[in-house]
Design a protein around this motif. Structure first.
Motif, PDB file in Angstrom:
ATOM      1  N   SER A  91       0.751  -1.151   0.020  1.00 36.74           N
ATOM      2  CA  SER A  91       0.135  -0.105   0.110  1.00 36.74           C
ATOM      3  C   SER A  91       0.895   1.602  -0.296  1.00 36.74           C
ATOM      4  O   SER A  91       2.173   1.324   0.551  1.00 36.74           O
ATOM      5  CB  SER A  91      -0.934   0.098   1.008  1.00 36.74           C
ATOM      6  OG  SER A  91      -1.629  -1.147   1.449  1.00 36.74           O
ATOM      7  N   PHE A  92       0.538   2.189  -1.028  1.00 37.09           N
ATOM      8  CA  PHE A  92       1.779   3.177  -1.050  1.00 37.09           C
ATOM      9  C   PHE A  92       1.212   4.675  -1.548  1.00 37.09           C
ATOM     10  O   PHE A  92      -0.502   4.060  -2.676  1.00 37.09           O
ATOM     11  CB  PHE A  92       2.666   3.196  -1.050  1.00 37.09           C
ATOM     12  CG  PHE A  92       1.929   2.891  -3.290  1.00 37.09           C
ATOM     13  CD1 PHE A  92       3.041   3.868  -4.507  1.00 37.09           C
ATOM     14  CD2 PHE A  92       2.245   1.213  -3.418  1.00 37.09           C
ATOM     15  CE1 PHE A  92       2.714   2.811  -5.447  1.00 37.09           C
ATOM     16  CE2 PHE A  92       1.862   0.668  -4.920  1.00 37.09           C
ATOM     17  CZ  PHE A  92       2.059   1.737  -5.655  1.00 37.09           C
ATOM     18  N   ASN A  93       1.066   5.778  -1.751  1.00 31.76           N
ATOM     19  CA  ASN A  93       0.494   7.080  -1.988  1.00 31.76           C
ATOM     20  C   ASN A  93       1.405   7.673  -2.932  1.00 31.76           C
ATOM     21  O   ASN A  93       2.879   7.575  -3.240  1.00 31.76           O
ATOM     22  CB  ASN A  93       0.470   7.917  -0.670  1.00 31.76           C
ATOM     23  CG  ASN A  93      -0.220   8.982  -1.562  1.00 31.76           C
ATOM     24  OD1 ASN A  93      -1.935   8.584  -2.248  1.00 31.76           O
ATOM     25  ND2 ASN A  93      -0.121  10.357  -2.216  1.00 31.76           N
ATOM     26  N   VAL A  94       1.334   7.847  -4.277  1.00 29.80           N
ATOM     27  CA  VAL A  94       1.911   8.305  -4.968  1.00 29.80           C
ATOM     28  C   VAL A  94       1.401   9.873  -5.548  1.00 29.80           C
ATOM     29  O   VAL A  94       0.667   9.693  -6.045  1.00 29.80           O
ATOM     30  CB  VAL A  94       2.057   7.738  -6.484  1.00 29.80           C
ATOM     31  CG1 VAL A  94       3.113   8.360  -7.246  1.00 29.80           C
ATOM     32  CG2 VAL A  94       2.865   6.427  -6.255  1.00 29.80           C
ATOM     33  N   CYS A  95       2.308  11.008  -5.761  1.00 25.51           N
ATOM     34  CA  CYS A  95       2.102  12.351  -5.905  1.00 25.51           C
ATOM     35  C   CYS A  95       3.145  12.484  -6.823  1.00 25.51           C
ATOM     36  O   CYS A  95       3.853  12.535  -6.753  1.00 25.51           O
ATOM     37  CB  CYS A  95       2.180  12.698  -4.653  1.00 25.51           C
ATOM     38  SG  CYS A  95       1.488  14.690  -5.360  1.00 25.51           S
ATOM     39  N   ALA A  96       2.499  12.651  -8.671  1.00 26.96           N
ATOM     40  CA  ALA A  96       2.918  13.161  -9.543  1.00 26.96           C
ATOM     41  C   ALA A  96       1.894  14.030 -10.345  1.00 26.96           C
ATOM     42  O   ALA A  96       2.371  13.749 -11.722  1.00 26.96           O
ATOM     43  CB  ALA A  96       3.388  11.523  -9.776  1.00 26.96           C
ATOM     44  N   TYR A  97       2.507  15.303 -10.449  1.00 28.10           N
ATOM     45  CA  TYR A  97       1.450  16.245 -10.512  1.00 28.10           C
ATOM     46  C   TYR A  97       2.778  16.724 -12.135  1.00 28.10           C
ATOM     47  O   TYR A  97       4.146  17.006 -11.708  1.00 28.10           O
ATOM     48  CB  TYR A  97       0.750  17.270 -10.273  1.00 28.10           C
ATOM     49  CG  TYR A  97       0.232  16.554  -9.086  1.00 28.10           C
ATOM     50  CD1 TYR A  97      -1.585  16.821 -10.179  1.00 28.10           C
ATOM     51  CD2 TYR A  97      -0.304  16.833  -8.167  1.00 28.10           C
ATOM     52  CE1 TYR A  97      -2.502  16.247  -9.574  1.00 28.10           C
ATOM     53  CE2 TYR A  97      -1.033  15.819  -7.483  1.00 28.10           C
ATOM     54  CZ  TYR A  97      -2.733  16.041  -8.393  1.00 28.10           C
ATOM     55  OH  TYR A  97      -3.645  15.912  -7.058  1.00 28.10           O
ATOM     56  N   PRO A  98       1.990  16.840 -13.314  1.00 27.57           N
ATOM     57  CA  PRO A  98       3.791  17.558 -14.052  1.00 27.57           C
ATOM     58  C   PRO A  98       3.656  18.487 -13.859  1.00 27.57           C
ATOM     59  O   PRO A  98       5.699  18.609 -13.878  1.00 27.57           O
ATOM     60  CB  PRO A  98       3.009  17.027 -15.479  1.00 27.57           C
ATOM     61  CG  PRO A  98       1.577  15.856 -15.103  1.00 27.57           C
ATOM     62  CD  PRO A  98       1.155  16.268 -14.278  1.00 27.57           C
ATOM     63  N   GLU A  99       3.114  19.395 -13.344  1.00 26.59           N
ATOM     64  CA  GLU A  99       3.168  20.465 -13.050  1.00 26.59           C
ATOM     65  C   GLU A  99       4.242  21.009 -11.859  1.00 26.59           C
ATOM     66  O   GLU A  99       4.908  22.429 -12.014  1.00 26.59           O
ATOM     67  CB  GLU A  99       2.439  22.042 -12.791  1.00 26.59           C
ATOM     68  CG  GLU A  99       1.713  20.975 -12.323  1.00 26.59           C
ATOM     69  CD  GLU A  99       0.525  20.776 -12.289  1.00 26.59           C
ATOM     70  OE1 GLU A  99      -0.990  20.574 -11.404  1.00 26.59           O
ATOM     71  OE2 GLU A  99       0.243  19.726 -13.005  1.00 26.59           O
ATOM     72  N   ASP A 100       4.693  20.038 -11.298  1.00 26.30           N
ATOM     73  CA  ASP A 100       4.898  20.305  -9.978  1.00 26.30           C
ATOM     74  C   ASP A 100       6.473  19.854 -10.266  1.00 26.30           C
ATOM     75  O   ASP A 100       6.957  18.807 -10.722  1.00 26.30           O
ATOM     76  CB  ASP A 100       4.681  19.397  -8.973  1.00 26.30           C
ATOM     77  CG  ASP A 100       3.152  20.071  -8.107  1.00 26.30           C
ATOM     78  OD1 ASP A 100       3.268  21.024  -8.969  1.00 26.30           O
ATOM     79  OD2 ASP A 100       2.734  19.715  -7.026  1.00 26.30           O
ATOM     80  N   ASP A 101       7.816  20.548  -9.241  1.00 26.43           N
ATOM     81  CA  ASP A 101       8.710  20.188  -9.065  1.00 26.43           C
ATOM     82  C   ASP A 101       9.478  18.648  -8.538  1.00 26.43           C
ATOM     83  O   ASP A 101      10.169  18.203  -9.050  1.00 26.43           O
ATOM     84  CB  ASP A 101       9.993  21.580  -8.891  1.00 26.43           C
ATOM     85  CG  ASP A 101       9.975  22.295  -9.766  1.00 26.43           C
ATOM     86  OD1 ASP A 101       9.572  22.445 -10.761  1.00 26.43           O
ATOM     87  OD2 ASP A 101       9.860  23.958  -9.171  1.00 26.43           O
TER      88      ASP A 101
END
Length: 174
Positions: free
Chosen positions: A43-53
């Motif tokens: 179980s895990f969370n991924v935060c990968a918005y293209p506009e974020d550094d």
């Protein structure tokens, strides 16, 4: 739920929480703009918005391998966060309180000493509205817990009670 015979692949632009069933014969991969995460029953969370550094992977339980282009493979243990910085092409792994990164999926958002600009960005994405602030307000830090099941106006009213800010609505923007 219907993947190929050799691999299970998902592409992600944004944020998602995964609970993946273990199957050593058919590995599960999450592909983001900058990373590939190999999952082994976890179980895990991924935060990968293209506009974020920055892109972040937070492991709740199990094990994941993070493959970033031209960088060594990193293996995460539970309660660790992997962060990739696009600007510097560097990665860090640190121990974290996973609730700060996964509480959104349970209808609340817990944060500690977070700049209001970052908090407004998360609320903008969660409620699908545009929230902007000036640099002075954005640099203010706040800690707390917000109930995301409430209407956005109520959430912002609670924030304005805790911080010296004024909330105004202008057309499609807050």
């Amino acid at each position: 739920s219907n993947f190929g015979r050799g691999e299970r692949n998902v592409e992600l632009d944004g944020e998602a929480y995964f609970e993946v069933a273990k199957n050593k014969d058919i590995p599960f991969y999450v592909h983001t703009e900058m990373n590939k995460v190999k999952v082994v029953g976890t179980s895990f969370n991924v935060c990968a918005y293209p506009e974020d550094d920055q892109q972040q992977i937070v492991l709740v339980r199990g094990k994941v391998e993070v493959h970033a282009s031209k960088l060594p493979v990193e293996v995460l243990a539970p309660n660790q966060m992997y962060e990739y910085d696009k600007q510097t092409d560097k990665t860090t792994i640190k121990n974290v309180d996973i609730t700060d990164y996964t509480s959104w999926k349970n209808g609340y958002y817990r944060f500690k000493s977070q700049q209001l600009s970052d908090l407004f960005k998360r609320l903008s994405r969660y409620y699908a509205v545009q929230i902007v602030c000036n640099e002075k307000v954005g640099s203010l830090k706040c800690s707390g817990k917000l109930d995301l099941t409430e209407h956005l106006d109520d959430v912002l009213r609670n924030l304005s009670d805790a911080a010296p800010i004024k909330v105004e609505h202008h057309r499609e923007q807050i």
